[in-house]
Design an enzyme around this catalytic site. Sequence first.
Site, PDB file in Angstrom:
ATOM      1  N   GLU A 176      39.526  46.828  36.901  1.00 22.69           N
ATOM      2  CA  GLU A 176      39.099  48.032  36.178  1.00 22.69           C
ATOM      3  C   GLU A 176      37.613  48.330  36.370  1.00 22.69           C
ATOM      4  O   GLU A 176      37.212  49.486  36.476  1.00 22.69           O
ATOM      5  CB  GLU A 176      39.432  47.908  34.688  1.00 22.69           C
ATOM      6  CG  GLU A 176      40.924  47.981  34.377  1.00 22.69           C
ATOM      7  CD  GLU A 176      41.667  46.695  34.688  1.00 22.69           C
ATOM      8  OE1 GLU A 176      41.014  45.663  34.952  1.00 22.69           O
ATOM      9  OE2 GLU A 176      42.921  46.714  34.684  1.00 22.69           O
ATOM     10  N   HIS A 233      48.032  46.522  24.433  1.00 21.97           N
ATOM     11  CA  HIS A 233      48.626  47.768  24.887  1.00 21.97           C
ATOM     12  C   HIS A 233      48.555  48.865  23.829  1.00 21.97           C
ATOM     13  O   HIS A 233      49.158  49.918  24.009  1.00 21.97           O
ATOM     14  CB  HIS A 233      50.088  47.558  25.306  1.00 21.97           C
ATOM     15  CG  HIS A 233      50.243  46.787  26.568  1.00 21.97           C
ATOM     16  ND1 HIS A 233      49.952  45.448  26.663  1.00 21.97           N
ATOM     17  CD2 HIS A 233      50.648  47.177  27.814  1.00 21.97           C
ATOM     18  CE1 HIS A 233      50.184  45.043  27.898  1.00 21.97           C
ATOM     19  NE2 HIS A 233      50.604  46.071  28.615  1.00 21.97           N
TER      20      HIS A 233
END
Lengths: 409, 373
Positions: free
Chosen positions: B94, B163
């Site tokens: 990321e 999540h």
Amino acid sequence: MTISADHTAPDTTSPQEAPDTALNEAVKKFGITVEDYMLPARHQIQMVDPDGRLKPEGEQGTQPGHEYPVPGDKELLEAYERLVVGRRVNDQNSALVRQGRMAVYPSSHGQEACQVAAALCLSDGDWMFPTYRDAVAVMTRGVDPVQVMTIFRGDWHGGYDPLEYKVGIQCTPLTTQLLHAVGVAHAAKLRGEDTVVLAMCGDGATSEGDFHEALNFAAVFHLPVIFFVQNNKYAISVPLAHQSVAPSLAHKAVGYGMAGERVDGNDVVALLAVLDRAVKLAREGSGPLLVEANTYRMQAHTNADDDTRYRESAEVAEWRAKDPVNRMRTYLTDRGLLDDDGEARIREHAEAVAAQLREGLSEDVPVDPQELFRHVFERQTPQLKEQSAMLADELARDAAATDSKEAGK
Amino acid sequence: MSPTITTSSEANGNVSAATARAAASAAASAEAAGPQPVTMAKALNTALADAMSVDSSVLVFGEDVGLLGGVFRITDGLTATFGEQRCFDTPLAESGIVGMAVGMAINGMRPVIEMQFDAFAYPAFEQIVSHVAKMHNRTKGMVKLPMVIRIPYGGGIGGVEHHCDSSESYYAHTAGLKVYTPATVADGYRMLREAIDSDDPVVFMEPKKMYWTKDSVDLGELRRLHGSRAEGTTAGLGSGGRASVARPGTDATLIAYGPSVPTALAAAEAAALEGRSLEVIDVRTIVPFDDETVSASVRKTGRAVVIAEAHGFASVSSEIVARVQERCFHYLAAPIRRVTGFDVPYPAPKLEKYYLPGVDRILDAVDDLQWEN
């Protein structure tokens, strides 16, 4: 030793798209194995020894596929001039910090050969991404010396236009700029431009996550990025041995599928030779390369650091004998490329740059408080407008108070 | 709308103008029938495709955004339409995605990157905070960073650890970042187009539990109205940094954003049955924050509840309370209440119903607004 056949075998279903095509092209050019291409030569590349003598070819650390020609006289003379200027700039800036003219200066004294070679190997259209210690490289690239020092003078976090000079803002967070280099290269590649990007970092930075992500991205996307690691042996106080136990930092390249090379970072001849070829290969589409320069930070990390706490003076003395500036002067003088007049002219130039820095950094540049709000977004948000008005009001009241005090005297 | 592709793109064969026009016109004809039920996912996907059609410098990349079309399918079909150079998968990293986007934005591109899930963006935090937010400032505006970081966020989908975070406060707290979060399908389209058009970096928070929410929307009309920055015809149909009145009311104001907007609307609906008229404000852009619309509503109603999924402590919801209190103190009939997630790490799926602010908790807070006065 060879890399397993599985790894190097082209994908038989779509050989044109085999991801290592560019690498294989480079390998073919040198007639060596992929592994011999990617692994650094067994010894660091050194062309001129610490005494300033050109080493015989057989002792330059080269091996098949890793041979480098001595750069041309013109390039070497220019490099020497930049070395002398760079040394003078480093010492002038350190003095300005002691005089309170600058907040801090991370000197690259001792590493000037790396600084000069990094800038000289690039063409005008190429990009450089420097760290906070790379002021000399940025100046060598053509940025006005006083503008380069703005960040350390303390009136803004950057002082020059990165787009004009194709030099990223000197980066303080470690290694993050390597990814920006990757992005700049990727954008250029998508537009079909042959831009090469040189990204600089130190030995400590190779431990950071972004180092690995940048190398991997550059390799996976076949981007013309040269990762130039100035291994100056210390990350503030932490020695290289605590940073990495790899055979060399250049060896890290092979894990990402790119070529690595290690070079004497105090030998500007070898640095230019290795970097010039790296730029050429990258421009031709061979993908990224990693060059590790073995050098030494002769002075403390910054003026806030006490390097006597973590290293012996004998070690510093040992590296003083390998000084890049003296070495190059001897080499050029012995070759008849430099005489007293030439030396005097170069010194004069260096003094002129030092004078420019003294003058530029002695000026009290007025800061505009409203500039705080001007460059946060393209347009000020309502919140920033409010805060800007509040500060303007505070300043107006301060000014009025000062005026009435003056009037009352 | 006749999308234009810049010549540099044609020269490089990144995407042919004909391909993009065909894609755009196919999409347009499919939507020619007027208002239809459209999902948030479809609106976002259409916004990406339209932005890519009109400006060849718009690139989409991230993890699984290519062939797969994104784990939520928001990038579905973009690689097929625009080619692998315009929409591509990256290695799984990321910080690398964000850092590379910074470099691409410096060098003339407008990257739109996906962080896949809220908590997945944390490894990129240094790039976002130290560079994305500051590049414009460090260079006194000489370098612009037109990039969008898309982050599916929030809970309510039964996701496992990492999540379901609501991470908007981290970004809102960082000066130099715009933070958008749409709560309607139409806003999904408009605000994403606006974010891509912006020369400032935008963190675009997508309420992931609303991806499959359908509204009746005339997507074709939205696309025609938007125009484009590249054509100099942006009609300013995005949020323009303004909050919206999602439901008018007179007795109290519910201030919500992103995934909490539908919950607030449901609470207002329920309150109406009990005879209370609640106004619901959809903040839309957390940064810049629209004090004007929010304050106007609270001054009118005299009572306010701020609703957010994120932990309340040191959060966007705390900021909103502080701002409303500073601006509306003399209009308030009761202290401002907050209904937020508890100050605990986002819980496991079987526990999230106890964590998330629901209609009952909102109605309880509304009941506490000193109505006896």
